[in-house]
Write a protein that holds these residues in place. Structure first.
Motif, PDB file in Angstrom:
ATOM      1  N   ILE A   1       7.920  12.244  10.532  1.00  0.00           N
ATOM      2  CA  ILE A   1       6.666  12.131  11.277  1.00  0.00           C
ATOM      3  C   ILE A   1       5.908  10.876  10.852  1.00  0.00           C
ATOM      4  N   ALA A   2       5.832  10.652   9.546  1.00  0.00           N
ATOM      5  CA  ALA A   2       5.115   9.475   9.049  1.00  0.00           C
ATOM      6  C   ALA A   2       5.805   8.179   9.478  1.00  0.00           C
ATOM      7  N   LEU A   3       7.117   8.131   9.349  1.00  0.00           N
ATOM      8  CA  LEU A   3       7.857   6.932   9.751  1.00  0.00           C
ATOM      9  C   LEU A   3       7.760   6.694  11.255  1.00  0.00           C
ATOM     10  N   ALA A   4       7.833   7.763  12.037  1.00  0.00           N
ATOM     11  CA  ALA A   4       7.724   7.613  13.488  1.00  0.00           C
ATOM     12  C   ALA A   4       6.336   7.127  13.879  1.00  0.00           C
ATOM     13  N   HIS A   5       5.323   7.603  13.198  1.00  0.00           N
ATOM     14  CA  HIS A   5       3.939   7.139  13.457  1.00  0.00           C
ATOM     15  C   HIS A   5       3.823   5.645  13.194  1.00  0.00           C
ATOM     16  N   VAL A   6       4.320   5.218  12.046  1.00  0.00           N
ATOM     17  CA  VAL A   6       4.254   3.799  11.690  1.00  0.00           C
ATOM     18  C   VAL A   6       5.092   2.959  12.657  1.00  0.00           C
ATOM     19  N   PHE A   7       6.252   3.455  13.003  1.00  0.00           N
ATOM     20  CA  PHE A   7       7.136   2.741  13.929  1.00  0.00           C
ATOM     21  C   PHE A   7       6.441   2.567  15.282  1.00  0.00           C
TER      22      PHE A   7
ATOM     23  N   ALA B   1      -7.186  14.538   1.384  1.00  0.00           N
ATOM     24  CA  ALA B   1      -6.394  13.379   1.791  1.00  0.00           C
ATOM     25  C   ALA B   1      -6.797  12.933   3.195  1.00  0.00           C
ATOM     26  N   ALA B   2      -6.706  11.648   3.440  1.00  0.00           N
ATOM     27  CA  ALA B   2      -7.083  11.113   4.755  1.00  0.00           C
ATOM     28  C   ALA B   2      -6.048  11.489   5.800  1.00  0.00           C
ATOM     29  N   PRO B   3      -6.467  11.909   6.995  1.00  0.00           N
ATOM     30  CA  PRO B   3      -5.504  12.155   8.072  1.00  0.00           C
ATOM     31  C   PRO B   3      -4.749  10.865   8.391  1.00  0.00           C
ATOM     32  N   MET B   4      -3.452  10.976   8.549  1.00  0.00           N
ATOM     33  CA  MET B   4      -2.622   9.792   8.731  1.00  0.00           C
ATOM     34  C   MET B   4      -3.085   8.935   9.908  1.00  0.00           C
ATOM     35  N   GLN B   5      -3.452   9.580  11.003  1.00  0.00           N
ATOM     36  CA  GLN B   5      -3.812   8.846  12.208  1.00  0.00           C
ATOM     37  C   GLN B   5      -5.136   8.101  12.080  1.00  0.00           C
ATOM     38  N   SER B   6      -5.914   8.400  11.017  1.00  0.00           N
ATOM     39  CA  SER B   6      -7.211   7.733  10.839  1.00  0.00           C
ATOM     40  C   SER B   6      -7.097   6.419  10.096  1.00  0.00           C
ATOM     41  N   LEU B   7      -5.919   6.101   9.596  1.00  0.00           N
ATOM     42  CA  LEU B   7      -5.746   4.918   8.757  1.00  0.00           C
ATOM     43  C   LEU B   7      -5.049   3.790   9.515  1.00  0.00           C
TER      44      LEU B   7
ATOM     45  N   THR C   1       0.869  -1.175   0.000  1.00  0.00           N
ATOM     46  CA  THR C   1       0.000   0.000   0.000  1.00  0.00           C
ATOM     47  C   THR C   1       0.905   1.224   0.000  1.00  0.00           C
ATOM     48  N   VAL C   2       0.623   2.190  -0.859  1.00  0.00           N
ATOM     49  CA  VAL C   2       1.458   3.381  -0.958  1.00  0.00           C
ATOM     50  C   VAL C   2       0.702   4.574  -0.393  1.00  0.00           C
ATOM     51  N   TRP C   3       1.260   5.146   0.663  1.00  0.00           N
ATOM     52  CA  TRP C   3       0.735   6.400   1.198  1.00  0.00           C
ATOM     53  C   TRP C   3       1.452   7.558   0.516  1.00  0.00           C
TER      54      TRP C   3
ATOM     55  N   ARG D   1      -2.487  12.808   4.599  1.00  0.00           N
ATOM     56  CA  ARG D   1      -1.950  14.075   5.075  1.00  0.00           C
ATOM     57  C   ARG D   1      -1.621  14.009   6.557  1.00  0.00           C
ATOM     58  N   ILE D   2      -0.706  14.886   6.956  1.00  0.00           N
ATOM     59  CA  ILE D   2      -0.372  15.069   8.365  1.00  0.00           C
ATOM     60  C   ILE D   2      -1.171  16.267   8.867  1.00  0.00           C
ATOM     61  N   PRO D   3      -2.083  16.089   9.804  1.00  0.00           N
ATOM     62  CA  PRO D   3      -2.875  17.221  10.284  1.00  0.00           C
ATOM     63  C   PRO D   3      -1.981  18.313  10.875  1.00  0.00           C
ATOM     64  N   MET D   4      -2.313  19.557  10.521  1.00  0.00           N
ATOM     65  CA  MET D   4      -1.538  20.709  11.007  1.00  0.00           C
ATOM     66  C   MET D   4      -2.499  21.803  11.458  1.00  0.00           C
ATOM     67  N   SER D   5      -1.953  22.773  12.145  1.00  0.00           N
ATOM     68  CA  SER D   5      -2.769  23.884  12.631  1.00  0.00           C
ATOM     69  C   SER D   5      -3.286  24.702  11.458  1.00  0.00           C
TER      70      SER D   5
END
Length: 275
Positions: free
Chosen positions: A264-270, A211-217, A201-203, A246-250
């Motif tokens: 950020i994405a790699l740390a989330h997955v890790f 785009a879907a918020p990263m934390q929702s997937l 799967t490619v994000w 996407r990474i949610p931002m202010s």
């Protein structure tokens, strides 16, 4: 001094034995001159000598660094020459003050295309990081460092990315580009399609609102995280082929450095995998 290998003194900046080190600030050796690359500094030299992924052609050290590096020099492969020069001569060869006084020349060898890389029957415990059109050496090096820190199984780069074995990219990567498996070549879309065909799967990381918020997937078992160039970002056809994330931002701010986004994405997955 009792060094474990022959050490050859250089007194003339024009000595042909150190020609590969001439004006290294201005040139990238990886695409010519036999596919050489330059490693700068003790940390990256130690990685080069201990990981042994790439062949070492030679070392070039300031005279003052010989004794402090004596232990590390014991790891130099047999037959690899070590050249040394006074600091001022080394500076003339390199084209700028070599404060670290430590250089080495490696041989790039054959770097696989993304398709070849994916076809290898090798276990990969972490996600892949995909880079498309990343032309900044600092960003490329930082992406490799982040990938190593957060357990990526490898990096794929398209043909428009700069070479991760460029001297500055190696230094910024803290040596990660000297050991982290990687492949390079083809278009960004070719790279994505090859990864999809391999069951990943490619994000596609993008600031687009749809785009879907990263934390929702949920994090797939086989995941590839795709990063594009700063500014233009990923093109429409590549995003359409992948899953936009996407990474949610202010509010009012939707962009961060590409290497930071990758971290950020790699740390989330890790973190998800560790949990």
């Amino acid at each position: 001094m009792g060094f474990p290998m022959p050490v050859f003194s250089v007194s003339d900046p024009a000595d042909p034995r150190v020609a590969a080190y001439t004006s290294i600030r201005e040139k990238d050796l990886t695409s010519g001159h036999g596919g050489r690359f330059i490693v700068e500094g003790k940390v990256t030299l130690e990685t080069l000598l201990t990981r042994l992924r790439f062949a070492v052609e030679s070392l070039f050290l300031a005279e003052s660094r010989l004794e402090p590096l004596k232990g590390l020099l014991s790891k130099v492969p047999a037959g690899v020459p070590v050249y040394t020069a006074p600091q001022d001569v080394m500076d003339q060869v390199a084209g700028f003050p070599m404060h670290r006084g430590v250089l080495a020349c490696g041989l790039k060898g054959n770097i696989p295309q993304p398709g070849e890389f994916l076809a290898k029957d090798e276990p990969r415990s972490g996600p892949l990081l995909l880079l498309s059109d990343i032309s900044n050496h600092d960003n490329t090096g930082a992406c490799f460092r982040n990938a190593a820190a957060f357990g990526a199984g490898g990096i794929l780069l398209d043909e428009r990315c700069c070479d991760p074995l460029y001297r500055k990219a190696i230094r910024v990567s803290s040596g990660a580009s000297l050991f982290l498996p990687y492949a390079q070549g083809g278009t960004g879309l070719d790279m994505v399609n090859a990864v999809l065909s391999a069951g990943y799967t490619v994000w596609a990381m993008t600031p687009r609102a749809e785009a879907a918020p990263m934390q929702s997937l949920p994090v797939p078992d086989k995941l590839a995280i795709l990063l594009g160039a700063e500014g233009p970002g990923l093109p429409d056809d590549i995003i359409a082929a992948a899953t936009p994330v996407r990474i949610p931002m202010s509010g009012g701010f939707d962009s961060i450095n590409v290497a930071t986004a990758g971290a950020i994405a790699l740390a989330h997955v890790f973190g998800e995998k560790q949990g």
